[in-house]
Design a protein around this motif. Structure first.
Motif, PDB file in Angstrom:
ATOM      1  N   ASP A   1      -0.991   4.797   6.444  1.00 31.01           N
ATOM      2  CA  ASP A   1      -2.492   4.487   4.839  1.00 31.01           C
ATOM      3  C   ASP A   1      -3.598   6.002   5.320  1.00 31.01           C
ATOM      4  O   ASP A   1      -4.317   6.547   4.871  1.00 31.01           O
ATOM      5  CB  ASP A   1      -3.133   3.100   4.894  1.00 31.01           C
ATOM      6  CG  ASP A   1      -2.467   1.948   4.723  1.00 31.01           C
ATOM      7  OD1 ASP A   1      -1.324   2.979   4.121  1.00 31.01           O
ATOM      8  OD2 ASP A   1      -2.522   0.720   5.309  1.00 31.01           O
TER       9      ASP A   1
ATOM     10  N   MET B   1      -1.333   1.780   9.468  1.00 27.92           N
ATOM     11  CA  MET B   1      -1.985   1.859   9.398  1.00 27.92           C
ATOM     12  C   MET B   1      -2.436   3.681   9.846  1.00 27.92           C
ATOM     13  O   MET B   1      -2.571   4.288   9.259  1.00 27.92           O
ATOM     14  CB  MET B   1      -3.115   2.014  11.224  1.00 27.92           C
ATOM     15  CG  MET B   1      -4.319   2.494  10.994  1.00 27.92           C
ATOM     16  SD  MET B   1      -5.801   2.532   9.364  1.00 27.92           S
ATOM     17  CE  MET B   1      -6.593   1.244   8.998  1.00 27.92           C
TER      18      MET B   1
ATOM     19  N   SER C   1      -6.594  -6.226   0.808  1.00 27.21           N
ATOM     20  CA  SER C   1      -7.307  -6.037   1.949  1.00 27.21           C
ATOM     21  C   SER C   1      -7.114  -7.269   2.146  1.00 27.21           C
ATOM     22  O   SER C   1      -7.970  -8.080   1.972  1.00 27.21           O
ATOM     23  CB  SER C   1      -8.780  -5.083   1.512  1.00 27.21           C
ATOM     24  OG  SER C   1      -9.547  -4.944   2.398  1.00 27.21           O
TER      25      SER C   1
ATOM     26  N   THR D   1       0.726  -1.620   0.090  1.00 27.25           N
ATOM     27  CA  THR D   1       0.383  -0.358  -0.532  1.00 27.25           C
ATOM     28  C   THR D   1       0.941   1.284   0.055  1.00 27.25           C
ATOM     29  O   THR D   1       1.467   1.605   0.644  1.00 27.25           O
ATOM     30  CB  THR D   1      -0.949   0.081   1.277  1.00 27.25           C
ATOM     31  OG1 THR D   1      -1.587  -1.294   0.994  1.00 27.25           O
ATOM     32  CG2 THR D   1      -2.156   1.283   1.327  1.00 27.25           C
TER      33      THR D   1
ATOM     34  N   LEU E   1     -11.426   2.097   8.363  1.00 27.48           N
ATOM     35  CA  LEU E   1     -11.026   0.953   8.804  1.00 27.48           C
ATOM     36  C   LEU E   1     -10.378   1.619   9.648  1.00 27.48           C
ATOM     37  O   LEU E   1     -10.624   1.345  11.081  1.00 27.48           O
ATOM     38  CB  LEU E   1     -10.374  -0.061   7.654  1.00 27.48           C
ATOM     39  CG  LEU E   1      -9.829  -1.142   8.860  1.00 27.48           C
ATOM     40  CD1 LEU E   1     -10.515  -2.122   8.998  1.00 27.48           C
ATOM     41  CD2 LEU E   1      -8.225  -2.080   7.809  1.00 27.48           C
TER      42      LEU E   1
ATOM     43  N   LYS F   1      -7.355   1.573  -2.029  1.00 23.13           N
ATOM     44  CA  LYS F   1      -6.934   0.646  -1.284  1.00 23.13           C
ATOM     45  C   LYS F   1      -7.156   2.303   0.022  1.00 23.13           C
ATOM     46  O   LYS F   1      -7.379   2.225   1.195  1.00 23.13           O
ATOM     47  CB  LYS F   1      -5.950   0.769  -0.988  1.00 23.13           C
ATOM     48  CG  LYS F   1      -5.013  -0.184  -0.062  1.00 23.13           C
ATOM     49  CD  LYS F   1      -5.743  -1.169   0.949  1.00 23.13           C
ATOM     50  CE  LYS F   1      -4.782  -1.276   2.224  1.00 23.13           C
ATOM     51  NZ  LYS F   1      -5.281  -2.288   2.437  1.00 23.13           N
TER      52      LYS F   1
ATOM     53  N   ASN G   1     -10.186   2.403   1.849  1.00 23.95           N
ATOM     54  CA  ASN G   1     -10.749   1.519   2.975  1.00 23.95           C
ATOM     55  C   ASN G   1     -10.470   2.166   3.703  1.00 23.95           C
ATOM     56  O   ASN G   1     -10.607   1.436   4.667  1.00 23.95           O
ATOM     57  CB  ASN G   1     -10.760   0.301   2.407  1.00 23.95           C
ATOM     58  CG  ASN G   1     -11.104  -0.830   2.267  1.00 23.95           C
ATOM     59  OD1 ASN G   1     -12.384  -1.418   3.037  1.00 23.95           O
ATOM     60  ND2 ASN G   1      -9.984  -1.319   3.501  1.00 23.95           N
ATOM     61  N   ASN G   2      -8.670   1.990   3.326  1.00 25.23           N
ATOM     62  CA  ASN G   2      -8.329   1.558   4.830  1.00 25.23           C
ATOM     63  C   ASN G   2      -8.042   2.836   6.008  1.00 25.23           C
ATOM     64  O   ASN G   2      -7.936   3.095   7.889  1.00 25.23           O
ATOM     65  CB  ASN G   2      -6.405   1.617   4.938  1.00 25.23           C
ATOM     66  CG  ASN G   2      -6.516   0.221   4.700  1.00 25.23           C
ATOM     67  OD1 ASN G   2      -7.021  -0.686   4.531  1.00 25.23           O
ATOM     68  ND2 ASN G   2      -5.614   0.165   5.057  1.00 25.23           N
TER      69      ASN G   2
ATOM     70  N   PHE H   1      -1.681  -6.301  11.801  1.00 22.29           N
ATOM     71  CA  PHE H   1      -1.259  -5.317  10.757  1.00 22.29           C
ATOM     72  C   PHE H   1      -0.646  -4.575  11.422  1.00 22.29           C
ATOM     73  O   PHE H   1      -1.534  -3.559  12.449  1.00 22.29           O
ATOM     74  CB  PHE H   1      -2.376  -4.630  10.043  1.00 22.29           C
ATOM     75  CG  PHE H   1      -2.779  -3.273   9.321  1.00 22.29           C
ATOM     76  CD1 PHE H   1      -1.475  -3.503   8.229  1.00 22.29           C
ATOM     77  CD2 PHE H   1      -3.764  -2.742   9.585  1.00 22.29           C
ATOM     78  CE1 PHE H   1      -1.924  -2.716   7.147  1.00 22.29           C
ATOM     79  CE2 PHE H   1      -4.002  -1.607   8.827  1.00 22.29           C
ATOM     80  CZ  PHE H   1      -2.792  -1.300   7.724  1.00 22.29           C
TER      81      PHE H   1
END
Ligand code: NAD
Length: 313
Positions: A261, A258, A136, A110, A192, A185, A188-189, A253
């Motif tokens: 991202d 995170m 993912s 990513t 998340l 992506k 999405n993250n 993860f």
């Protein structure tokens, strides 16, 4: 050890929490896989599973028709493909300088969409097919071969990549041209990161009001607060088995990924003047959190609200 039944020779670079199990799934599908990682221990685990090992990215790609990378962040992808004079001597020369035309490159890390497009432009000019294909599904999805791949690139490159991705994943999406996989992506993250922070916040509110974390989780799971983190990645220790929160927030993860991202998402929003107030809140929480818990799984954001969880699993 699995017998090699597929003539396609794949070089796989980056054998961490995700790359290791992904490369193992290629072996299970009979591909001939040569691996490289800066960690000898990571390489040894793949050698035990039947992969050929190598001492540099250049050696790994010799004779390979396909190159797959699963690296931490933009700077590592840039080093491996474009080179970096200041980097480790094993990776100082970029792979794109000597990969033959006709090679297929799949980068599943990513990273920044702009960086992905830059690498793709140079590769395409050399006759190399390339896709960005971030994933993912977490480490459980990597192990089970059920990852979701979100792919950006030309149709011809996507068509070549798809059967290989199917050996490691279940859902393969073609999001658009180069960089599109990375954009989808990070959307999405960002969500998340918001869901994990919000779930931890809600559980903490209940626990501090005398509720049992497991009972509350079950209630929210069957109510309108239901979300992926409650369902398969609960941040409170001891509620779900085989998730990082139930093993001291190890594996999984890492919070630093995170954090990376969320900053990629914020940067993408700033570049085009879009508001992301919830993403900004989650980023602020992770900015604080990584100061102490960089390498712990991202669900350890639970400790921001209740530090006792760090001693419970
Ligand atoms: P990781 O840190 O566990 O693994 C990265 C691996 O790359 C390490 O083994 C490291 O030694 C290796 N590496 C670093 N630089 C290298 C180089 N120059 N040459 C060769 N090897 C090198 O990370 P991960 O959790 O496997 O994540 C990889 C990527 O996938 C990240 O971009 C992450 O954001 C993304 N991702 C992770 C998850 C997850 O649940 N872990 C889920 C989806 C996406």
């Amino acid at each position: 050890m699995t017998e090699k039944t597929n003539n396609t020779h794949i070089a796989f670079i980056g054998l961490g929490n995700m790359g290791g199990p992904m490369a193992k799934n290629l072996l299970k599908h009979g591909y001939n896989v040569t691996v490289f990682d800066l960690s000898e221990q990571a390489q040894q685990q793949l050698a035990d599973a039947g992969a050929n090992t190598s001492s540099s990215p250049q050696e790994a790609v010799k004779g390979a028709q396909v190159v797959i990378t699963m690296l931490p962040a933009s700077k590592h992808v840039k080093t491996v493909y474009l080179g970096d004079a200041e980097a480790n001597e094993l990776t100082s020369q970029g792979l794109l300088s000597d990969l033959p035309s006709g090679t297929l490159v799949i980068d599943s890390s990513t990273i920044d969409a702009a960086e992905a497009r830059k690498v793709a432009k140079i590769a395409t000019a050399k006759g190399i097919d390339i896709v960005d294909a971030p994933v993912s599904g977490g480490t459980a999805g990597a192990e089970a071969g059920t990852l979701t791949f979100i792919v950006g690139g030309e149709d011809s490159a996507f068509n070549r990549a798809e059967p290989i991705l199917k050996a490691m994943g279940k859902n393969i999406f073609h999001a658009g041209s180069s960089g599109a996989g990375q954009v989808a992506k990070i959307c999405n993250n960002m969500l998340l990161g918001i869901l994990m922070s919000g779930t931890a916040e809600a559980i903490n509110l209940g626990v501090k009001n005398g509720l049992d974390a497991g009972v509350l989780s079950e209630i929210m799971l069957q109510s309108s607060g239901r979300n992926w983190t409650l369902e398969v990645y609960n941040p409170y220790p001891g509620i779900l088995e085989q998730v990082p929160s139930s093993r001291g927030y190890t594996g999984g993860f890492m919070s630093q990924h995170m954090h990376k991202d969320l900053h990629l998402a914020l940067q993408a929003a700033e570049d085009i003047g879009v508001e992301v107030p919830m993403g900004a809140q989650a980023t602020a929480l992770y900015d604080e959190h990584v100061k102490q818990h960089n390498e712990k799984d991202f669900s350890s954001i639970m400790a921001h609200f209740d530090s006792s969880v760090l001693n419970q699993s």
